[in-house]
Write an enzyme that holds these catalytic residues in place. Structure first.
Site, PDB file in Angstrom:
ATOM      1  N   ARG A 130     -10.267   1.061  14.812  1.00 35.22           N
ATOM      2  CA  ARG A 130     -10.176   1.678  13.502  1.00 35.22           C
ATOM      3  C   ARG A 130     -11.124   0.925  12.582  1.00 35.22           C
ATOM      4  NH1 ARG A 130      -4.310   2.056  10.521  1.00 35.22           N
ATOM      5  NH2 ARG A 130      -4.764  -0.147  10.217  1.00 35.22           N
ATOM      6  N   TYR A 176      17.149  29.441   7.686  1.00 34.18           N
ATOM      7  CA  TYR A 176      15.970  30.155   8.186  1.00 34.18           C
ATOM      8  C   TYR A 176      15.910  30.111   9.705  1.00 34.18           C
ATOM      9  CZ  TYR A 176      14.159  30.267   3.417  1.00 34.18           C
ATOM     10  OH  TYR A 176      13.992  30.504   2.082  1.00 34.18           O
ATOM     11  N   MET A 188      13.746  24.049   1.517  1.00 32.44           N
ATOM     12  CA  MET A 188      12.947  23.317   0.540  1.00 32.44           C
ATOM     13  C   MET A 188      13.810  22.387  -0.310  1.00 32.44           C
ATOM     14  SD  MET A 188      10.354  24.840  -2.343  1.00 32.44           S
ATOM     15  CE  MET A 188       9.295  25.696  -1.192  1.00 32.44           C
ATOM     16  N   LYS A 209       0.842  -1.202   0.000  1.00 29.50           N
ATOM     17  CA  LYS A 209       0.000   0.000   0.000  1.00 29.50           C
ATOM     18  C   LYS A 209       0.880   1.255   0.000  1.00 29.50           C
ATOM     19  CE  LYS A 209      -0.215   0.042   4.985  1.00 29.50           C
ATOM     20  NZ  LYS A 209      -0.807  -0.619   6.132  1.00 29.50           N
TER      21      LYS A 209
HETATM   22  C1  LIG Z   1      -0.080  -1.542   6.829  1.00 25.96           C
HETATM   23  C2  LIG Z   1      -0.743  -2.761   7.299  1.00 25.96           C
HETATM   24  C3  LIG Z   1      -0.011  -3.907   7.635  1.00 25.96           C
HETATM   25  C4  LIG Z   1       1.494  -3.933   7.664  1.00 25.96           C
HETATM   26  O1  LIG Z   1       1.976  -3.288   8.816  1.00 25.96           O
HETATM   27  P1  LIG Z   1       3.547  -3.119   9.076  1.00 25.96           P
HETATM   28  O2  LIG Z   1       3.632  -2.519  10.408  1.00 25.96           O
HETATM   29  O3  LIG Z   1       4.056  -2.217   8.007  1.00 25.96           O
HETATM   30  O4  LIG Z   1       4.126  -4.488   8.982  1.00 25.96           O
HETATM   31  C5  LIG Z   1      -0.722  -5.034   7.953  1.00 25.96           C
HETATM   32  N1  LIG Z   1      -2.085  -5.051   7.965  1.00 25.96           N
HETATM   33  C6  LIG Z   1      -2.797  -3.963   7.681  1.00 25.96           C
HETATM   34  C7  LIG Z   1      -4.280  -4.033   7.729  1.00 25.96           C
HETATM   35  C8  LIG Z   1      -2.169  -2.785   7.355  1.00 25.96           C
HETATM   36  O5  LIG Z   1      -2.888  -1.703   7.073  1.00 25.96           O
END
Ligand SMILES: *Cc1c(COP(=O)(O)O)cnc(C)c1O
Length: 362
Positions: A132, A255, A303, A36
């Protein structure tokens, strides 16, 4: 010619090595490799190809759009969208492209119960304490009942841990117990472990594991965990030294004039800034590798540039600078900047990426 200097070289060999580390820790589990957020900033498609060549059993993304990008690029492997459909209108695409949908809310269950198209492979996600995505554990019997005649294929049960990176966490122990209580009596595969869980909580290595961050070579734990030694960084985020100046005692840098030279000293300017994904909040002292030597960031990150203290460093303009990767863990930079590797990696701009020494093709 690249428009901007920093390059994030992606090492597909390291990705496959890290998949091997997952296998060593969870030898009896199938691996749903999480790609992802554009492969945690490493490029979802190249990572997906490399992981599949390396033997990953399936790929995980958050949403349908990410899954379709992989399908449209010719990936035929099993893909699971862990947020499931964002809207009932997405079900046709889930079915047509055979994307596994993780269902986490009753509205999705109701939509699937009404679905009359092709069979959709689904996972049921239970909220055991992440707060969640997930169905309340006690609703599972009812949900299964609602789906009994639905056009779905039930692939298994999922949950996700909130504190798996904390050793001995009571929260995690409670989450495992809640999951097992809900899943008892259902003869279904389980998928509950992220990277931290599959390393630190052996009882979470079920039929499937879902590693993300460890595939990319970053430990999910606080610094010092032994798994750091097993993993190889996949991203080499590097650039070059633009200039070296001798500044006088009292001179200030950048800055806000956050850093003031306490003595006459050499200061290097590095071609990377927050527009490239380097954290703007990195404080003075954040490590930067200049020509293979550990230097320290000084002054606010700009930047397109940042400054380093070159006292005691052997370097000249044009020398290579590593922002993170081999020799300097992204975890160290994250720790110094008050964030986590996940955030730093996903912020690197896609057009900074280039295939590394062993790009995955096919
Ligand atoms: C991102 C995610 C993982 C992987 O988690 P890591 O900590 O990167 O290993 C597993 N399951 C779900 C549902 C996730 O969203």
């Amino acid at each position: 010619m690249k428009l901007r200097a920093p390059t994030a070289r992606i090492d597909a060999q390291a990705l496959r090595h890290n998949l091997g580390v997952v296998r060593r820790h969870a030898p009896d589990s199938r691996v749903l490799a999480m790609v992802k957020a554009d492969g945690y900033g490493h490029g979802a498609l190249d990572c997906a190809r490399a992981l599949l060549i390396g033997g990953a059993d399936a790929l995980g993304v958050a949403c349908l759009g990410e899954a379709l990008q992989l399908r449209q690029a010719g990936i035929i492997a099993q893909i699971c969208a862990t947020q499931g459909p964002h809207h009932a209108s997405e079900l046709a695409a889930f079915a047509h492209h055979r994307i596994h949908a993780t269902l986490h809310h009753l509205w999705q269950i109701e939509a699937l119960a009404r679905w009359r198209g092709e069979v959709i492979p689904i996972w049921l996600k239970i909220d055991t304490g992440m707060g969640r995505f997930g169905l309340a554990p006690e609703t599972l019997p009812d949900v299964l009942h609602q789906l009994r005649n639905a056009r779905v294929r039930l692939c298994g049960l999922m949950t996700h841990f909130a504190c798996a990176d904390e050793s001995g966490s009571e929260h995690t122990t409670a989450q495992i117990a809640r999951f097992d209580a809900a899943a008892a009596g259902q003869d279904l595969p389980h998928s509950i472990a992220n990277s931290a869980a599959l390393i630190a909580w052996p009882q979470t290595r079920r039929e499937w594991v879902r590693p993300g961050i460890m595939l990319y070579g970053s430990s999910p734990f606080a610094p010092g965990h032994p798994v750091e030694q097993e993993l190889q960084p996949v991203m080499q985020f590097e650039t070059s030294l633009l200039s070296i100046r001798q500044l006088d005692a009292g001179a200030s840098i950048g800055y806000g004039a956050r850093w003031q030279c306490s003595e006459a000293m050499p200061v290097g300017l590095v071609a990377a800034g927050y527009a490239d994904g380097y954290p703007r909040h990195a404080p003075d002292g954040t490590p930067v590798l200049v020509n293979g030597q550990r230097a320290q960031l000084i002054g606010r990150v700009s930047m397109d540039s940042l400054a380093v203290d070159l006292r005691g460093i052997d370097a000249e303009p044009g020398d290579p600078v590593t922002l993170w990767g081999q020799g300097l863990s992204v975890n160290e930079v994250a720790e110094a900047s008050g964030t986590i590797s996940y955030e730093l990696l996903t912020r690197v701009r896609p057009n900074a990426r280039s295939p590394g020494d062993s790009p995955a093709r096919g």
